[in-house]
Motif scaffolding. Structure first.
Motif, PDB file in Angstrom:
ATOM      1  N   ASN A   1       0.902  -0.815  -0.020  1.00  0.00           N
ATOM      2  CA  ASN A   1      -0.050   0.013   0.595  1.00  0.00           C
ATOM      3  C   ASN A   1       1.159   1.351  -0.203  1.00  0.00           C
ATOM      4  O   ASN A   1       0.362   2.301   0.160  1.00  0.00           O
ATOM      5  N   ALA A   2       2.496   1.018  -0.221  1.00  0.00           N
ATOM      6  CA  ALA A   2       2.592   2.472  -0.567  1.00  0.00           C
ATOM      7  C   ALA A   2       3.766   1.777  -2.038  1.00  0.00           C
ATOM      8  O   ALA A   2       2.894   1.456  -2.348  1.00  0.00           O
ATOM      9  N   HIS A   3       4.582   3.269  -2.179  1.00  0.00           N
ATOM     10  CA  HIS A   3       4.945   2.974  -3.394  1.00  0.00           C
ATOM     11  C   HIS A   3       6.061   2.045  -3.925  1.00  0.00           C
ATOM     12  O   HIS A   3       6.977   1.703  -2.975  1.00  0.00           O
ATOM     13  N   GLN A   4       6.149   1.359  -4.649  1.00  0.00           N
ATOM     14  CA  GLN A   4       6.195  -0.181  -4.783  1.00  0.00           C
ATOM     15  C   GLN A   4       7.413   0.353  -5.892  1.00  0.00           C
ATOM     16  O   GLN A   4       7.180   1.210  -7.241  1.00  0.00           O
ATOM     17  N   PRO A   5       8.762   0.168  -6.227  1.00  0.00           N
ATOM     18  CA  PRO A   5       9.861   0.021  -7.089  1.00  0.00           C
ATOM     19  C   PRO A   5       9.226  -0.430  -8.453  1.00  0.00           C
ATOM     20  O   PRO A   5       8.268  -1.301  -8.689  1.00  0.00           O
ATOM     21  N   LYS A   6       9.279   0.134  -9.461  1.00  0.00           N
ATOM     22  CA  LYS A   6       9.162  -0.141 -11.219  1.00  0.00           C
ATOM     23  C   LYS A   6       9.762  -1.454 -11.841  1.00  0.00           C
ATOM     24  O   LYS A   6      10.482  -1.792 -10.822  1.00  0.00           O
ATOM     25  N   ASP A   7       9.408  -2.241 -11.497  1.00  0.00           N
ATOM     26  CA  ASP A   7      10.095  -3.506 -12.655  1.00  0.00           C
ATOM     27  C   ASP A   7      11.188  -2.693 -13.652  1.00  0.00           C
ATOM     28  O   ASP A   7      10.923  -1.768 -13.983  1.00  0.00           O
ATOM     29  N   PRO A   8      12.815  -3.473 -13.234  1.00  0.00           N
ATOM     30  CA  PRO A   8      13.372  -3.144 -13.583  1.00  0.00           C
ATOM     31  C   PRO A   8      13.273  -3.448 -14.879  1.00  0.00           C
ATOM     32  O   PRO A   8      12.580  -5.026 -15.913  1.00  0.00           O
ATOM     33  N   PRO A   9      13.565  -2.821 -16.387  1.00  0.00           N
ATOM     34  CA  PRO A   9      13.907  -3.682 -18.071  1.00  0.00           C
ATOM     35  C   PRO A   9      14.490  -4.873 -17.707  1.00  0.00           C
ATOM     36  O   PRO A   9      15.137  -5.290 -17.516  1.00  0.00           O
ATOM     37  N   SER A  10      13.632  -5.423 -18.994  1.00  0.00           N
ATOM     38  CA  SER A  10      14.038  -7.098 -19.294  1.00  0.00           C
ATOM     39  C   SER A  10      15.437  -6.319 -19.283  1.00  0.00           C
ATOM     40  O   SER A  10      15.857  -5.966 -20.146  1.00  0.00           O
ATOM     41  N   LYS A  11      16.268  -8.277 -19.388  1.00  0.00           N
ATOM     42  CA  LYS A  11      17.325  -8.658 -20.516  1.00  0.00           C
ATOM     43  C   LYS A  11      17.647  -9.040 -20.851  1.00  0.00           C
ATOM     44  O   LYS A  11      17.040 -10.544 -20.631  1.00  0.00           O
ATOM     45  N   LYS A  12      18.119  -9.640 -21.463  1.00  0.00           N
ATOM     46  CA  LYS A  12      18.945 -10.837 -22.009  1.00  0.00           C
ATOM     47  C   LYS A  12      19.956 -12.081 -21.321  1.00  0.00           C
ATOM     48  O   LYS A  12      20.294 -11.634 -20.416  1.00  0.00           O
ATOM     49  N   LEU A  13      19.454 -13.123 -21.659  1.00  0.00           N
ATOM     50  CA  LEU A  13      19.762 -14.285 -20.669  1.00  0.00           C
ATOM     51  C   LEU A  13      20.395 -15.399 -21.635  1.00  0.00           C
ATOM     52  O   LEU A  13      20.008 -15.624 -22.755  1.00  0.00           O
ATOM     53  N   SER A  14      22.238 -15.305 -21.758  1.00  0.00           N
ATOM     54  CA  SER A  14      22.554 -16.935 -22.224  1.00  0.00           C
ATOM     55  C   SER A  14      22.145 -18.003 -21.837  1.00  0.00           C
ATOM     56  O   SER A  14      23.002 -17.932 -20.804  1.00  0.00           O
ATOM     57  N   LEU A  15      21.703 -18.494 -22.034  1.00  0.00           N
ATOM     58  CA  LEU A  15      21.199 -19.910 -21.459  1.00  0.00           C
ATOM     59  C   LEU A  15      22.019 -21.405 -21.646  1.00  0.00           C
ATOM     60  O   LEU A  15      22.301 -21.907 -22.642  1.00  0.00           O
ATOM     61  N   VAL A  16      22.341 -22.127 -21.014  1.00  0.00           N
ATOM     62  CA  VAL A  16      22.504 -23.765 -21.725  1.00  0.00           C
ATOM     63  C   VAL A  16      21.262 -24.785 -21.411  1.00  0.00           C
ATOM     64  O   VAL A  16      20.967 -24.571 -19.876  1.00  0.00           O
ATOM     65  N   VAL A  17      20.771 -25.708 -22.303  1.00  0.00           N
ATOM     66  CA  VAL A  17      19.638 -26.367 -21.718  1.00  0.00           C
ATOM     67  C   VAL A  17      20.558 -27.736 -22.193  1.00  0.00           C
ATOM     68  O   VAL A  17      21.432 -28.402 -23.090  1.00  0.00           O
ATOM     69  N   GLN A  18      20.235 -28.379 -20.414  1.00  0.00           N
ATOM     70  CA  GLN A  18      20.531 -29.874 -21.125  1.00  0.00           C
ATOM     71  C   GLN A  18      19.809 -30.419 -20.763  1.00  0.00           C
ATOM     72  O   GLN A  18      18.864 -30.407 -19.956  1.00  0.00           O
ATOM     73  N   THR A  19      19.672 -31.482 -21.971  1.00  0.00           N
ATOM     74  CA  THR A  19      19.124 -33.001 -22.131  1.00  0.00           C
ATOM     75  C   THR A  19      19.271 -34.255 -21.315  1.00  0.00           C
ATOM     76  O   THR A  19      20.627 -34.342 -20.563  1.00  0.00           O
ATOM     77  N   SER A  20      17.898 -34.621 -20.574  1.00  0.00           N
ATOM     78  CA  SER A  20      18.444 -35.626 -20.015  1.00  0.00           C
ATOM     79  C   SER A  20      19.046 -36.800 -20.786  1.00  0.00           C
ATOM     80  O   SER A  20      18.913 -36.616 -22.578  1.00  0.00           O
ATOM     81  N   SER A  21      19.630 -38.262 -20.604  1.00  0.00           N
ATOM     82  CA  SER A  21      20.329 -38.754 -21.471  1.00  0.00           C
ATOM     83  C   SER A  21      19.660 -40.251 -22.106  1.00  0.00           C
ATOM     84  O   SER A  21      19.633 -40.016 -23.553  1.00  0.00           O
ATOM     85  N   SER A  22      17.954 -39.851 -22.503  1.00  0.00           N
ATOM     86  CA  SER A  22      16.936 -40.117 -22.736  1.00  0.00           C
ATOM     87  C   SER A  22      16.633 -39.592 -23.738  1.00  0.00           C
ATOM     88  O   SER A  22      15.625 -39.789 -25.322  1.00  0.00           O
ATOM     89  N   LEU A  23      17.452 -38.235 -23.650  1.00  0.00           N
ATOM     90  CA  LEU A  23      16.587 -37.297 -24.778  1.00  0.00           C
ATOM     91  C   LEU A  23      17.821 -36.813 -25.500  1.00  0.00           C
ATOM     92  O   LEU A  23      18.792 -36.160 -24.523  1.00  0.00           O
ATOM     93  N   LEU A  24      18.193 -37.006 -27.319  1.00  0.00           N
ATOM     94  CA  LEU A  24      19.552 -36.082 -28.059  1.00  0.00           C
ATOM     95  C   LEU A  24      20.287 -36.740 -27.083  1.00  0.00           C
ATOM     96  O   LEU A  24      20.760 -35.790 -27.781  1.00  0.00           O
ATOM     97  N   ASN A  25      20.805 -37.857 -26.504  1.00  0.00           N
ATOM     98  CA  ASN A  25      21.505 -39.007 -25.869  1.00  0.00           C
ATOM     99  C   ASN A  25      22.371 -37.164 -25.184  1.00  0.00           C
ATOM    100  O   ASN A  25      23.745 -36.809 -25.536  1.00  0.00           O
ATOM    101  N   ALA A  26      21.450 -36.710 -24.636  1.00  0.00           N
ATOM    102  CA  ALA A  26      22.036 -36.140 -23.167  1.00  0.00           C
ATOM    103  C   ALA A  26      22.700 -34.679 -23.742  1.00  0.00           C
ATOM    104  O   ALA A  26      24.005 -33.938 -23.725  1.00  0.00           O
ATOM    105  N   ALA A  27      21.859 -34.199 -25.284  1.00  0.00           N
ATOM    106  CA  ALA A  27      22.462 -32.880 -25.867  1.00  0.00           C
ATOM    107  C   ALA A  27      22.662 -31.611 -25.273  1.00  0.00           C
ATOM    108  O   ALA A  27      22.036 -31.813 -23.732  1.00  0.00           O
ATOM    109  N   THR A  28      23.962 -30.285 -24.999  1.00  0.00           N
ATOM    110  CA  THR A  28      23.910 -29.396 -24.283  1.00  0.00           C
ATOM    111  C   THR A  28      23.600 -28.558 -25.853  1.00  0.00           C
ATOM    112  O   THR A  28      24.508 -28.225 -26.519  1.00  0.00           O
TER     113      THR A  28
END
Length: 243
Positions: free
Chosen positions: A146-173
Motif C-alpha cells: 500500500n506504499a509506493h512500490q519500485p518500478k520493475d527493472p527493464p528486461s534483459k537478455k540471458l544466455s542459457l544452456v539447456v541440458q537434456t537427459s540421457s533419454s533425449l538426444l543423447n544428453a545434448a547441450t
C-alpha cells in the motif's frame, strides 16, 4: 529406507542420524551429483523415484573448531525507506523466518512486508536465503504494501544452456538466448519450433527445482550463464511423472 513424497530432505537426514549417529549438520545427500537441499521435499526432485540411490557424504568433524551452527550464522542489513537495521540470520533461514525476525525487532507487520534483494522480489517464502544468493553483509530491502512500490527493472537478455537427459538426444547441450521476462513455456515453444526437441511433454529444472510453465525466468531466479535441465514428464496434483 522408505520415505514419503512430501517428506523433506532434513527429515530424511534426521532418520539417518537416528540410525547411524551422523549429525544432521554433517550430512551431505546427493543424487547423480545434485546436492539435496534441506528445505525441499521429494516432490521437488523428479529424478528421485522408487529405488533411487542417494549418496551420503560426511563433512569432516574438526576438533576444537567453531561449531557448524556458528559457521552458518551471518549478519545482513535490512533497509527500510527511511532507516536500516542489522540482523543476525542463519543461511538456512527462509524468507518467512526473516520476515518474522524483522517483525520481532521492528514490529513491522509481516503481511505488509515485501522483500527485495538485488532488484528481485523474494516471492517464495519457504525458500532458504542462500537459495536467493543472500550472503554475509547482503542488503535486503523492505517495501511496505500500500506504499509506493519500485518500478520493475527493464528486461534483459540471458544466455542459457539447456541440458537434456540421457533419454533425449543423447544428453545434448543446447545454447539458447532468452529475455528474463520470457516464461518457461516460451522457452519450451522455442525449442519445439526449432525442432530441437520432439513434440512431447517436458519438465524444466533449475537449481534442483521444478520450473512452472507460466512463470518467467526472472521469477525463477535464472541468471546469465545458468544451466536448465529438461526431462520428459508432466506435473499434476498427484505429483509428477518422468520418463
Amino acid at each position: 529406507m522408505e520415505v514419503g513424497t512430501l517428506e523433506k530432505v532434513v527429515d530424511i537426514k534426521r532418520k539417518i542420524e537416528q540410525i547411524y549417529g551422523v549429525p544432521v549438520a554433517y550430512q551431505i545427500l546427493t543424487v547423480s551429483g545434485w546436492e539435496l537441499v534441506d528445505g525441499l521435499d521429494m516432490e521437488d526432485y523428479p529424478i528421485i523415484t522408487e529405488g533411487t540411490k542417494v549418496d551420503l557424504a560426511i563433512k569432516p568433524m574438526e576438533p576444537n573448531s567453531i561449531s557448524y551452527n556458528d559457521k552458518m550464522k551471518m549478519q545482513i542489513t535490512v533497509k527500510f525507506p527511511a532507516r536500516r537495521i542489522n540482523i543476525e540470520v542463519d543461511q538456512t533461514d527462509t524468507v518467512r523466518s526473516l520476515k518474522e525476525k524483522i517483525h520481532i525487532i521492528d514490529s513491522t507487520p509481516i503481511k505488509k512486508m515485501t522483500l527485495f534483494f538485488l532488484g528481485r522480489e523474494l516471492i517464495e517464502e519457504f525458500r532458504n536465503l542462500n537459495e536467493y544468493g543472500i550472503r554475509e553483509f547482503s542488503e535486503v530491502i523492505v517495501f511496505l504494501k500500500n506504499a509506493h512500490q519500485p518500478k520493475d527493472p527493464p528486461s534483459k537478455k540471458l544466455s542459457l544452456v539447456v541440458q537434456t537427459s540421457s533419454s533425449l538426444l543423447n544428453a545434448a547441450t543446447i545454447p539458447v538466448e532468452m529475455k528474463d521476462t520470457n516464461t518457461v513455456n516460451d522457452l519450451k515453444q522455442l525449442l519445439l519450433s526449432r525442432k530441437i526437441l520432439p513434440a512431447d511433454d517436458y519438465l524444466f529444472i533449475h537449481r534442483q527445482r521444478i520450473m512452472r510453465d507460466s512463470c518467467s525466468l526472472k521469477w525463477h531466479g535464472v541468471e546469465n550463464g545458468d544451466c536448465l535441465y529438461v526431462f520428459k514428464g508432466t506435473v499434476s496434483r498427484n505429483g509428477y511423472t518422468t520418463s
